[in-house]
Design a protein around this motif. Sequence first.
Motif, PDB file in Angstrom:
ATOM      1  N   LYS A  48      -7.640   3.572   5.120  1.00 15.47           N
ATOM      2  CA  LYS A  48      -6.500   2.584   4.566  1.00 15.47           C
ATOM      3  C   LYS A  48      -5.311   2.574   5.368  1.00 15.47           C
ATOM      4  N   ASN A  60     -11.772   7.283  -5.662  1.00 21.36           N
ATOM      5  CA  ASN A  60     -11.213   6.726  -4.634  1.00 21.36           C
ATOM      6  C   ASN A  60     -12.419   6.145  -3.866  1.00 21.36           C
ATOM      7  N   SER A 114     -11.854   7.356   3.228  1.00 23.39           N
ATOM      8  CA  SER A 114     -11.169   6.112   2.853  1.00 23.39           C
ATOM      9  C   SER A 114      -9.556   6.272   2.897  1.00 23.39           C
ATOM     10  N   ALA A 145     -14.074   2.587  -2.793  1.00 20.16           N
ATOM     11  CA  ALA A 145     -14.324   2.289  -1.226  1.00 20.16           C
ATOM     12  C   ALA A 145     -15.704   1.979  -0.885  1.00 20.16           C
ATOM     13  N   PHE A 180      -0.979   3.237  -2.808  1.00 16.13           N
ATOM     14  CA  PHE A 180      -1.611   4.288  -2.134  1.00 16.13           C
ATOM     15  C   PHE A 180      -1.368   5.533  -2.734  1.00 16.13           C
ATOM     16  N   ASN A 218      -7.312  -4.801  -7.672  1.00 20.68           N
ATOM     17  CA  ASN A 218      -7.120  -5.006  -6.246  1.00 20.68           C
ATOM     18  C   ASN A 218      -7.792  -6.338  -6.056  1.00 20.68           C
ATOM     19  N   PRO A 244       0.961  -1.156  -0.006  1.00 22.72           N
ATOM     20  CA  PRO A 244       0.070   0.179  -0.067  1.00 22.72           C
ATOM     21  C   PRO A 244       0.803   1.298  -0.061  1.00 22.72           C
ATOM     22  N   ASN A 280      -6.009   0.761   8.620  1.00 21.94           N
ATOM     23  CA  ASN A 280      -6.055  -0.729   8.247  1.00 21.94           C
ATOM     24  C   ASN A 280      -4.725  -1.428   8.115  1.00 21.94           C
TER      25      ASN A 280
END
Length: 493
Positions: free
Chosen positions: A257, A44, A253, A48, A32, A181, A28, A260
């Motif tokens: 991210k 994005n 989001s 999401a 990202f 993804n 990521p 997470n």
Amino acid sequence: MSEKFKVKSVKFNFLMNIILKMSGVIFPLITFPYVSRVLLSEANGKIAFATSVVSYFSLLASMGIPSYGIRKCAEVRDNRSKLSKVVGELLILNSLFTILSYIIFLVLLIIIPKFTRDTPLFLITSTTIIFNMLGVEWFYQAIEQYQYITIRNISFKIISVILMFLFVHEPKDYILYAGINVFSSVGSNFLNFIRLSNYVDLKSCKFQKYDIYIHFLPIITLFLYNATTVIFTSLDQVMLGFLTDDSSVGFYSAAIKIKNILVSLITALGAVMLPKISYALKNESNEYFERMISKSFDFILISAIPISMYFILMAEEVIFVLAGQTFSESIPILRFLMPSIVFIGLSSVTAWQLLIPLGKEKYTVGGAVFGAVVSILVNIVTIPKLDAVGAAIASSLAEFSVLFVHVNALKQIFRKTFDMKELIISFFATMISAIIVSLLKSVLIIENNFLSCLIYGLFFFGFFVLLLLFFKERLVFEIISQIKNKYNMRRIR
């Protein structure tokens, strides 16, 4: 061809899982920043929103089988015949619920305008439902094949990164990126299904011999827990999608991210410990079981608390490095999300290492229901007034609510395994480190955001580790003692 599996040590499996989780951080960090700048907040946000919606149907398809399967297969993994029978039964249930889930999903895709407008995106994202069924990831975790899981996942992530740089170049490529993804996260699951026959004999079990009904109550209980958990963890993005716009979801989001990524690192030990603890409950002493749980709590305290504080301090720099200047609205969102990683870390121990192995799944459901209710109520109040920041506040409060219920359900064993001294040591070491870095930031001005994150991070975590040593934190001293013993043994040889 039959293939025997060798169960590695907790340390080896933890190392493999850390490598896997680190790949979940490193990749990521590569993708990202690129995706945020290329697709921008609106695209994005669409991805999401679609991912959040599909997660509900993935949940219905799995029906609590992943967590139940780890525990059940771990209990009988030494008996190939029993293991084959359990795997066959769970695969049949998983297939039935997957078909049901997909039918409901396709009906809603047709009748809900918000979904219909992005039909290709939703269809591509929904393939995770099928791949999750084929993946039987729970089986490989139960027999503790973390080396295989790690190598396979990293290989597919590398391929996905290459595909992303080759084909995703502008906002209209967001559907293509959604497909990449899916390939990255669950594409390798097809290999799991092919490899399954090496470990179990599904053909030797006739359908009449399967006792499918005995699994219904525990998997439905776990489904209710997972369902309510997913509701309050993804409901914020779904509600933002309906109540605000795609840009708000995109800003939220970006922060989610990052959260997470941190959560996956902090809870890495839990995935390794669940099969070990399930096995220990059947074959080891209570003292050994409690010692394992106590170490898990210590690990969460000395990792989650400082990480949470560091990202609160460095939220602006982190967002600018990972998402770019256009995502400045994500900064306060990230700060309000950070307390949740401490609550999630602790509840991952109470849920996956205590309540579920002990057969007290109903309390995990109770905690998740309470968390979901808190999430819904706070989201309703805060989103109209604070937009995405309100959703972040709701998320942290919901996670605290879950932990509160778990601790109350585990009062007796919690007192034996949770050391308040360890909490106090971690808290004070974190606060002292934060004060030092805050003073340092006011004196030492670093213009480059990446260098700022790196240098202040070295100071923050450097001071934190030194303070743990000064306060004689238990887990750190145990690790140092083990390293010294190994070094002395090598010198003797």
